[in-house]
Design a protein around this motif. Sequence first.
Motif, PDB file in Angstrom:
ATOM      1  N   ALA A 164     -13.622 -11.714  16.858  1.00  0.00           N
ATOM      2  CA  ALA A 164     -14.466 -11.683  15.657  1.00  0.00           C
ATOM      3  C   ALA A 164     -13.688 -11.094  14.472  1.00  0.00           C
ATOM      4  N   LEU A 165     -12.935 -10.020  14.715  1.00  0.00           N
ATOM      5  CA  LEU A 165     -12.120  -9.413  13.664  1.00  0.00           C
ATOM      6  C   LEU A 165     -11.106 -10.419  13.113  1.00  0.00           C
ATOM      7  N   ARG A 166     -10.427 -11.097  14.043  1.00  0.00           N
ATOM      8  CA  ARG A 166      -9.375 -12.020  13.637  1.00  0.00           C
ATOM      9  C   ARG A 166      -9.954 -13.201  12.858  1.00  0.00           C
ATOM     10  N   ARG A 167     -11.079 -13.753  13.320  1.00  0.00           N
ATOM     11  CA  ARG A 167     -11.683 -14.891  12.626  1.00  0.00           C
ATOM     12  C   ARG A 167     -12.170 -14.500  11.235  1.00  0.00           C
ATOM     13  N   PHE A 168     -12.738 -13.284  11.135  1.00  0.00           N
ATOM     14  CA  PHE A 168     -13.200 -12.819   9.827  1.00  0.00           C
ATOM     15  C   PHE A 168     -12.010 -12.669   8.871  1.00  0.00           C
ATOM     16  N   ALA A 169     -10.916 -12.125   9.366  1.00  0.00           N
ATOM     17  CA  ALA A 169      -9.717 -11.924   8.545  1.00  0.00           C
ATOM     18  C   ALA A 169      -9.168 -13.261   8.062  1.00  0.00           C
ATOM     19  N   ARG A 170      -9.109 -14.238   8.962  1.00  0.00           N
ATOM     20  CA  ARG A 170      -8.578 -15.553   8.585  1.00  0.00           C
ATOM     21  C   ARG A 170      -9.505 -16.281   7.623  1.00  0.00           C
ATOM     22  N   ARG A 171     -10.815 -16.180   7.881  1.00  0.00           N
ATOM     23  CA  ARG A 171     -11.766 -16.891   7.025  1.00  0.00           C
ATOM     24  C   ARG A 171     -11.700 -16.366   5.587  1.00  0.00           C
ATOM     25  N   HIS A 172     -11.487 -15.049   5.451  1.00  0.00           N
ATOM     26  CA  HIS A 172     -11.457 -14.440   4.117  1.00  0.00           C
ATOM     27  C   HIS A 172     -10.032 -14.192   3.622  1.00  0.00           C
ATOM     28  N   ARG A 173      -9.066 -14.685   4.390  1.00  0.00           N
ATOM     29  CA  ARG A 173      -7.649 -14.548   4.024  1.00  0.00           C
ATOM     30  C   ARG A 173      -7.278 -13.095   3.718  1.00  0.00           C
ATOM     31  N   LEU A 174      -7.628 -12.222   4.660  1.00  0.00           N
ATOM     32  CA  LEU A 174      -7.338 -10.794   4.545  1.00  0.00           C
ATOM     33  C   LEU A 174      -6.434 -10.354   5.683  1.00  0.00           C
ATOM     34  N   PRO A 175      -5.615  -9.352   5.468  1.00  0.00           N
ATOM     35  CA  PRO A 175      -4.821  -8.799   6.574  1.00  0.00           C
ATOM     36  C   PRO A 175      -5.749  -8.227   7.639  1.00  0.00           C
ATOM     37  N   LEU A 176      -5.394  -8.425   8.896  1.00  0.00           N
ATOM     38  CA  LEU A 176      -6.226  -7.937   9.984  1.00  0.00           C
ATOM     39  C   LEU A 176      -6.404  -6.421   9.909  1.00  0.00           C
ATOM     40  N   ASP A 177      -5.340  -5.732   9.533  1.00  0.00           N
ATOM     41  CA  ASP A 177      -5.408  -4.278   9.431  1.00  0.00           C
ATOM     42  C   ASP A 177      -6.411  -3.849   8.366  1.00  0.00           C
ATOM     43  N   GLN A 178      -6.486  -4.614   7.272  1.00  0.00           N
ATOM     44  CA  GLN A 178      -7.438  -4.286   6.206  1.00  0.00           C
ATOM     45  C   GLN A 178      -8.873  -4.457   6.695  1.00  0.00           C
TER      46      GLN A 178
END
Length: 268
Positions: free
Chosen positions: A227-241
């Motif tokens: 879920a974290l990874r998909r959210f990061a990719r969908r919003h084009r954000l670094p996973l750490d952020q």
Amino acid sequence: MHHTTRELRLAAALVEAADTLADGFDAGDHLQRVSDRCVELLAARTAGIMLVDAGRAVSFTASSRRREVALELLRSQHTGGPCLDSYESGEPVPPVSIRVAHAAARWPEFTERALRHDIVATFAVPLRRRETLFGALNVFVPTLPDRPPPPAPSAAGGTPGFASEVLVAQALADAAAVGLQNHRAYMRYRTLSAQLQEALSSRVRIEQAKGMLAERWGVRADDAFVALRRFARRHRLPLDQVASAVIDRAVDDAALRAADGPPPDGRA
């Protein structure tokens, strides 16, 4: 054992020239101090250092004494001069009369400017650390030696025959080169250490966020990570952020869970 004042000052200058392992190190200030020590120890009119990269001068530093004169003479060597000769050969350029060099059309622009400033003689030594050449130290002296220096030793070995002034300048230049090389290595390791520390901290934040979501949602940690990874990719954000936002409760669970399913670019 008796040591002269000059020997003690030279020893202190060599230690200072090699002492570069500090966060606040500034190459320009450091090389100016080396030039200052050279002027003091050799009673020179002025001195300066040219740093060279790929055969081209990249920076100039001069002693406090007659600084503008030294900088002008260093910059005038773009078409040739003792610094570039020393750098290209990796060997000292022994003391040479400016008038003799000018009459022989050796380094014409440099010698013309040197004569304007009443410079009598000059010599240069390379800044080198084994196979690494950083540039050259140029010294401007008020007189020529009483006798010309013997030639440099052959490749087969032998005792250097240059005048003592050249040997002192070479010792300072060698110490400065050691300092520059050590600082470069020091900064590389500091940068690598900071990168590794940041990577570790990032990993810890991601694991913490996974654990928090898994506990709140009652799912496996692997599912929370997806879920974290998909959210990061969908919003084009670094996973750490995204992980930091989860830890700080700056993003709500509904938004995270709404990311279930493939992102717009089709990646899992």
